[in-house]
Design an enzyme around this catalytic site. Structure first.
Site, PDB file in Angstrom:
ATOM      1  N   HIS A 158       0.829  -1.215   0.000  1.00  0.00           N
ATOM      2  CA  HIS A 158       0.000   0.000   0.000  1.00  0.00           C
ATOM      3  C   HIS A 158       0.862   1.264   0.000  1.00  0.00           C
ATOM      4  O   HIS A 158       0.425   2.303   0.477  1.00  0.00           O
ATOM      5  CB  HIS A 158      -0.954   0.041   1.201  1.00  0.00           C
ATOM      6  CG  HIS A 158      -1.702  -1.238   1.430  1.00  0.00           C
ATOM      7  ND1 HIS A 158      -2.952  -1.487   0.918  1.00  0.00           N
ATOM      8  CD2 HIS A 158      -1.350  -2.363   2.112  1.00  0.00           C
ATOM      9  CE1 HIS A 158      -3.351  -2.688   1.283  1.00  0.00           C
ATOM     10  NE2 HIS A 158      -2.394  -3.256   1.999  1.00  0.00           N
ATOM     11  N   LYS A 285      16.776  21.137 -11.000  1.00  0.00           N
ATOM     12  CA  LYS A 285      16.103  19.863 -11.261  1.00  0.00           C
ATOM     13  C   LYS A 285      16.900  18.873 -12.079  1.00  0.00           C
ATOM     14  O   LYS A 285      17.688  19.220 -12.941  1.00  0.00           O
ATOM     15  CB  LYS A 285      14.765  20.124 -11.980  1.00  0.00           C
ATOM     16  CG  LYS A 285      13.767  20.792 -11.063  1.00  0.00           C
ATOM     17  CD  LYS A 285      12.394  20.692 -11.624  1.00  0.00           C
ATOM     18  CE  LYS A 285      11.885  19.263 -11.504  1.00  0.00           C
ATOM     19  NZ  LYS A 285      10.640  19.124 -12.241  1.00  0.00           N
ATOM     20  N   GLU A 292      10.030   7.846 -17.101  1.00  0.00           N
ATOM     21  CA  GLU A 292       8.725   8.466 -17.376  1.00  0.00           C
ATOM     22  C   GLU A 292       8.260   8.142 -18.793  1.00  0.00           C
ATOM     23  O   GLU A 292       7.088   7.834 -19.023  1.00  0.00           O
ATOM     24  CB  GLU A 292       8.816   9.983 -17.207  1.00  0.00           C
ATOM     25  CG  GLU A 292       8.950  10.416 -15.758  1.00  0.00           C
ATOM     26  CD  GLU A 292       9.139  11.924 -15.650  1.00  0.00           C
ATOM     27  OE1 GLU A 292       8.266  12.575 -15.089  1.00  0.00           O
ATOM     28  OE2 GLU A 292      10.158  12.439 -16.138  1.00  0.00           O
TER      29      GLU A 292
END
Ligand code: ARG
Length: 460
Positions: A158, A285, A292
């Site tokens: 979970h 970044k 992705e």
């Protein structure tokens, strides 16, 4: 413009130019050209073998076809839209090269069994290549696993901290998924490698052909039993896209984990500069573009699977032009899966660094050893459910006190239950928690080493 002499004299006018473009598949089925030539060579040899044409005619056809292959490889054969499809393009070029004998090639054959042959030859080759890429992916996973048997990583259910794991164990889970993918493709290969050549347009042919002969020249394992089925079956394409979709599911799940791990919140991996990209405005970044993209590309492969199923579901027997739509789905599925497998293999091999110290710290600062406290009591005779409830209480009070289990004093432990002894500290240390899960297929280091041994033999 549009070719004037494709069809019989039944036709009086040429195709509308826009319809010719609409109808044409040459823009994409050129991908099949070498298989088309290989299939035609086998067909020509079969025609000579059965006496339908002479041996010297077959030799001329074969020489001409090989010349087209050469021209194509050298970039000198670039058929345009006027050729409609790769089959016509090759046949016409052949007739230019060898003269009228070229017109004999299409005896006892139709484009329907021809295209079915081509796509099977193409796909079986691609399946073998994809299986090779799966092996590369598995080898890199295995190598990483071997180097990280004793590296700990939080395990989740979970997406909540559950129990700590050996990093190798986590990586080997992906190894086993890829193993199933590899096996599945092997099974699909067998159902792809069946020859429809000689099924004709739909009903077979009046000529005394030998389907087994051409099939064996093309290394097909078997031939289709039923000519209608042979020209209209695309089950193998559905199965392939299904297997491709599962590969993408697996790659996408791994991608998702890498994306999470690379986030500042997890901070489990460093993406190396060779596999990460920057932002155009935010200089701090480093983005996980490769995983992705893999996660994103999964969608298009699933789309092709869905598209293929819908394409087939309403088709009456036998060939229908709808089937021309099978190609781009299969080609794109093949290319996408190959590109993603290659990219993920590179990321794992050289684009990723596990922050092992941070991982060790992560597993030491949570309650993922709570099950082990319950197991400790259960091993001392406390019924497990009772132990479970007790430990639940301990976790609750520790959370309020902002303490970890390892920080409880022996007195505190013994207040909870007199069965606790000093060895509780050893039992809940992350390394021991992992090592203790020594059941077959579990994360215990001993088990993981054995799993690595078995994985090695699966690769051989
Ligand atoms: N280009 C066609 C295809 O890809 C070849 C078969 C055409 N057959 C036909 N009967 N029109 O499916």
């Amino acid at each position: 413009m549009t070719n004037q002499k494709t069809w019989s004299d039944r036709f009086e006018s040429a195709l509308h130019p826009a319809i010719a473009v609409f109808n044409a598949s040459i823009g994409f089925d050129i991908e099949l050209i070498e298989h088309d030539i290989t299939g035609s060579i086998a067909h020509a040899r079969m025609l000579a073998h059965t006496g339908i044409i002479s041996v010297s005619e077959a030799e001329q056809l074969v020489t001409g076809l090989e010349q087209i292959r050469q021209e194509y490889r050298e970039g000198k054969f670039n058929p345009g839209i006027e050729e409609e499809d790769v089959h016509f393009a090759v046949e016409r070029r052949l007739t230019q090269i060898v003269g009228d004998v070229g017109k004999k090639l299409h005896t006892a054959r139709s484009r329907n069994d021809q295209v079915g042959t081509d796509i099977r030859l193409y796909l079986r080759e691609q399946i073998e290549q994809i299986r090779g890429l799966l092996r590369d992916f598995q080898s890199v996973l295995l190598k990483l696993a071997e180097n990280n048997v004793e590296t700990l990583i939080p395990g989740y259910t979970h997406l909540q901290r559950a129990q700590p794991l050996s990093l190798a164990h986590h990586l080997l889970a992906y190894f086993q998924m890829a193993q199933r993918d590899w096996e599945r493709l092997g099974e699909i290969y067998r159902r792809t490698n069946i020859s429809p050549l000689g099924c004709g347009a739909l009903a077979g042919t009046t000529f005394p052909i030998d389907r087994h002969f051409s099939a064996s020249l093309l290394d097909f394992d078997r031939i289709y039993e039923n000519s209608l089925d042979g020209v209209s079956d695309r089950d193998f394409a559905v199965e392939f896209l299904c297997a491709a979709s599962l590969i993408m599911v697996h790659l996408s799940r791994l991608s998702e984990e890498i994306i999470l791990w690379a986030s500042q919140e997890f901070n489990f991996v460093i993406l190396k500069d060779n596999c990460a990209t920057g932002s155009s405005i935010m200089p701090q970044k480093k983005n996980p573009d490769v995983p992705e993209l893999i996660r994103g590309k999964a969608g298009r492969v699933f789309g092709h699977l869905q598209g293929m199923l819908v394409l087939l579901k309403g088709l009456p027997l036998a060939y229908n032009k709808d089937l021309q739509e099978d190609k781009e789905a299969v080609f794109d599925g093949v290319k996408t899966v190959k590109a993603c497998l290659e990219a993920m293999t590179i990321v794992l091999k050289e684009g990723l660094e596990f922050r092992t110290e941070r991982l060790a710290q992560a597993v030491a600062e949570d309650f993922s050893n709570a099950t082990d406290v319950a197991d400790y009591l259960a091993a001392k005779g406390v019924p497990f459910r009772e132990a479970y409830n007790l430990v639940g209480k301990v976790v609750k009070t520790s959370l309020t006190a902002e303490k970890l289990l390892k920080d409880l004093t022996l007195e505190e432990w013994q207040q909870i239950h007199p069965a606790f002894e000093p060895d509780i500290y050893q039992a809940i240390a992350p390394r021991q928690v992992v090592a203790a899960r020594n059941s077959y297929g579990g994360t215990g280091f001993k088990q993981v080493r054995e799993a690595i041994g078995r994985a090695k033999s699966q690769l051989d």
